[in-house]
Design an enzyme around this catalytic site. Structure first.
Site, mmCIF file in Angstrom:
data_model
loop_
_atom_site.group_PDB
_atom_site.id
_atom_site.type_symbol
_atom_site.label_atom_id
_atom_site.label_comp_id
_atom_site.label_asym_id
_atom_site.label_seq_id
_atom_site.Cartn_x
_atom_site.Cartn_y
_atom_site.Cartn_z
ATOM 1 N N MET A 1 29.359 29.289 34.857
ATOM 2 C CA MET A 1 29.355 28.249 34.423
ATOM 3 C C MET A 1 29.474 27.301 33.708
ATOM 4 O O MET A 1 29.765 25.898 33.262
ATOM 5 C CB MET A 1 31.105 26.660 35.220
ATOM 6 C CG MET A 1 32.462 28.524 35.753
ATOM 7 S SD MET A 1 32.862 27.022 37.334
ATOM 8 C CE MET A 1 31.938 27.058 38.911
ATOM 9 N N LYS B 1 43.164 32.359 35.174
ATOM 10 C CA LYS B 1 43.035 31.201 34.793
ATOM 11 C C LYS B 1 41.879 31.347 33.382
ATOM 12 O O LYS B 1 40.713 31.986 34.095
ATOM 13 C CB LYS B 1 42.336 30.992 36.228
ATOM 14 C CG LYS B 1 43.067 30.131 37.686
ATOM 15 C CD LYS B 1 42.750 28.794 38.514
ATOM 16 C CE LYS B 1 42.079 30.286 39.041
ATOM 17 N NZ LYS B 1 41.329 28.787 40.023
ATOM 18 N N ASP C 1 43.155 37.790 38.821
ATOM 19 C CA ASP C 1 42.745 36.303 38.448
ATOM 20 C C ASP C 1 41.576 37.010 36.675
ATOM 21 O O ASP C 1 42.272 38.639 36.499
ATOM 22 C CB ASP C 1 41.612 35.849 38.594
ATOM 23 C CG ASP C 1 41.615 34.971 39.508
ATOM 24 O OD1 ASP C 1 42.460 34.051 39.500
ATOM 25 O OD2 ASP C 1 40.519 34.507 40.259
HETATM 26 N N1 SAH Z 1 33.759 33.824 42.213
HETATM 27 C C1 SAH Z 1 32.857 34.269 40.907
HETATM 28 C C2 SAH Z 1 32.388 32.772 40.368
HETATM 29 C C3 SAH Z 1 33.428 32.668 39.766
HETATM 30 S S1 SAH Z 1 32.882 30.904 38.059
HETATM 31 C C4 SAH Z 1 31.283 34.894 41.382
HETATM 32 O O1 SAH Z 1 30.890 34.898 42.527
HETATM 33 O O2 SAH Z 1 30.986 35.411 40.583
HETATM 34 C C5 SAH Z 1 32.818 31.758 36.918
HETATM 35 C C6 SAH Z 1 31.598 32.375 36.001
HETATM 36 O O3 SAH Z 1 30.545 33.055 36.834
HETATM 37 C C7 SAH Z 1 31.155 31.830 35.047
HETATM 38 O O4 SAH Z 1 31.668 31.320 34.278
HETATM 39 C C8 SAH Z 1 30.121 32.313 34.745
HETATM 40 O O5 SAH Z 1 29.158 32.301 34.790
HETATM 41 C C9 SAH Z 1 30.199 33.118 35.722
HETATM 42 N N2 SAH Z 1 29.994 34.948 35.621
HETATM 43 C C10 SAH Z 1 31.364 35.813 36.804
HETATM 44 N N3 SAH Z 1 30.859 36.594 35.783
HETATM 45 C C11 SAH Z 1 30.363 37.319 35.398
HETATM 46 C C12 SAH Z 1 29.503 37.970 34.389
HETATM 47 N N4 SAH Z 1 29.944 39.453 34.320
HETATM 48 N N5 SAH Z 1 28.472 37.507 33.534
HETATM 49 C C13 SAH Z 1 27.916 36.859 33.407
HETATM 50 N N6 SAH Z 1 28.292 35.552 34.283
HETATM 51 C C14 SAH Z 1 29.622 35.558 34.728
#
Ligand code: SAH
Length: 499
Positions: A173, A58, A36
């Site tokens: 998100m 994505k 991704d």
């Molecule tokens: N599977 C991922 C989440 C994917 S959804 C996990 O477990 O972290 C994507 C969302 O995750 C983003 O919109 C944001 O809200 C959050 N996110 C992912 N990486 C991030 C980061 N480094 N800092 C802050 N929010 C993050």
């Protein structure tokens, strides 16, 4: 690795250091990797050279490959007997659609394994100094999606339940709909005065955090231009940041530092700088090209046992000398009767790793100092080997010859110019520091950048020879290391940044 398995692997929240050992191991052995956009920089560096790397990027809201197609591709690759890594940001089963992919694989009879990752909900918060639970603040935490599938007819989010939830709410998100979601929570009875925070790019370079209240966070986020990826935290734990923020306290926090060493050597310096909180821009201006197949080197290796003194001037030189010796069928024992001299502790360490304790390591790490350190060694009429880089200065061989030694100088390697990539050059424009660790990096970087060199940045050099080269290239040198090695350079940069 067993054939025909798909690994649904979490890559963590962005800091490469938060990838699991299992993730790295699987990346290193996979036949194919589907990845991704939100994976840590360098996450694929350990992949096999022949591995198939497929970007299924994505971007928010517009999948370039549909979820269905991703599922199909995974099934296909798994059925083809491959070991496939499906690499996702954070944890694959936390808002990662890993569940759907697992179901598609199961339906097609493809074996899979899930490798959890560090999810943003606990990592970005931790890096912001916000504990998601705390004895005095929150005994529970809820992970909530702030961005539902717009096609859904009815909201799956029960705002009344979330308003009543006795603990911290962490929204993934959630930036785009922050205002609407906060209003829904308040309407359902959650206190608008409750502390709330947004953490952008948690654990990554450029992480930013703002703290406000549930009632004012949307406004603050907009004003501060906090964008995705970001997490929203609602709960009194957000206030703990006042006492627990740690990232921003590191000495080089917010400073952008350019590292110019050859890529293979840069990692130590870059990692140390990152550990001190700096944003590192790697501009590998040079690359090491081994020259150990040359007749000079071969000749010296064949006669290696005949030298009374062997001088090495860099860790690269040591590495390549031993490689040349191995290829020539000899080993450390060939140096049993020689005095071995090393410029600098890094060179001495490289020797030690090859079983040789250097006899002479001058206190200053320049050729002049080595000449001085060698005054008591009887070399008149004896054979000396100086093994080094092609474009080095002649201070050492000249001084040894003057003392009557029969000196062979061999070039084990050449440093050649590396074209830095456009993205790195761009990032370097706003650098606070440019570090130089050798005159060749000065020459090559200034030539490669030309007028794109960040003249606003402070220049830190590893020692006087490098400083001279920098001045010759028209640069001001703002600080020069007293100890001419990486630790000395770091020390000097830290002092300059604090001053
Ligand atoms: N599977 C991922 C989440 C994917 S959804 C996990 O477990 O972290 C994507 C969302 O995750 C983003 O919109 C944001 O809200 C959050 N996110 C992912 N990486 C991030 C980061 N480094 N800092 C802050 N929010 C993050």
């Amino acid at each position: 690795m067993r054939p025909g398995v798909v690994y649904l692997v979490g890559a963590g929240p962005g800091d490469p250091g938060l990838m699991t050992a299992r993730a790295l191991e699987l990346i290193g052995s996979a036949d194919a990797i589907f990845y991704d956009r939100l994976i840590p920089p360098g996450a694929l560096d350990g992949a096999r050279e022949d591995a198939e790397l497929v970007y299924v990027g994505k971007a928010p809201g517009r999948p370039s490959m549909s979820q269905e197609e991703i599922g199909e591709r995974l099934v296909e690759a798994g059925q083809g007997g491959k070991s496939v890594v499906r690499l996702k940001g954070g944890d694959p089963f936390v808002f990662g659609r890993g569940g759907e992919e697992g179901e598609a694989l199961r339906a097609a009879g493809v074996e899979f394994e899930v490798v959890p990752g560090v999810t943003a909900g606990v990592a970005a918060t931790a890096y912001a100094g916000i504990p998601v639970t705390h004895r005095d603040d929150a005994s529970a935490v809820a992970f909530v999606t702030g961005h539902e599938d717009p096609e859904k007819e009815e909201s799956a989010l029960d705002w009344d339940a979330l308003a009543r939830f006795p603990g911290t709410l962490v929204f993934y998100m959630g930036v785009k709909r922050l205002a609407a979601n906060a209003a829904a929570l308040v309407e359902a009875g959650r206190d608008p005065e409750e502390p709330a925070a947004a953490v952008q790019r948690g654990t990554m370079e450029g992480q930013r955090t703002v703290v406000a209240t549930l009632g004012t966070l949307a406004e603050t986020v907009e004003r501060e231009e906090i964008g995705a990826p970001a997490l929203i935290v609602v709960g009194s734990v957000a206030r703990r940041r006042e006492s627990l923020a740690w990232l921003e306290r590191r000495p080089l926090h917010g400073r952008r530092v350019v590292v110019t060493r050859a890529r293979a050597q840069a990692s130590g310096l870059a990692a140390a700088l990152r550990g001190l909180g700096a944003e590192v821009v790697e501009l590998p201006a040079i690359r090491i090209e081994p020259r150990i197949e040359s007749s000079d080197v071969r000749g010296a290796i064949d006669a290696i046992g005949s030298y009374a003194l062997v001088c090495l001037t860099s860790p690269n030189g040591v590495r390549l000398l031993f490689e040349a010796m191995r290829e020539g069928g000899s080993d450390a024992r060939a140096l049993a009767n020689a005095t071995v001299a090393a410029i600098g502790p890094g060179t001495a360490r490289a020797l030690a790793a090859n079983g040789i304790a250097a006899d002479i390591v001058p206190e200053k790490f320049v050729a002049e100092a080595l000449v001085e350190a060698l005054v008591d060694i009887e070399i008149s009429g004896r054979k000396v080997l100086v093994a080094r880089a092609a474009e080095a200065r002649d201070v050492l061989p000249d001084a040894l010859r003057e003392r009557g030694a029969e000196v062979d100088v061999v070039a084990l390697y050449e440093t050649v110019r590396e074209e830095p990539d456009a993205e790195a050059i761009d990032a370097a424009r706003s650098a606070d520091y440019v570090t130089f660790t050798s005159s060749s990096t000065v020459r090559n970087l200034t030539e490669a950048l030309g007028d794109r060199f960040p003249h606003e940045a402070r220049v830190v050099s590893i020692g006087p020879v490098t400083s001279d080269a920098a001045r010759a290239a028209g640069l001001d040198v703002h600080a020069e290391a007293e100890r001419h090695d990486v630790d000395g350079l770091l020390e000097t940069l830290l002092r300059d940044a604090a001053g």
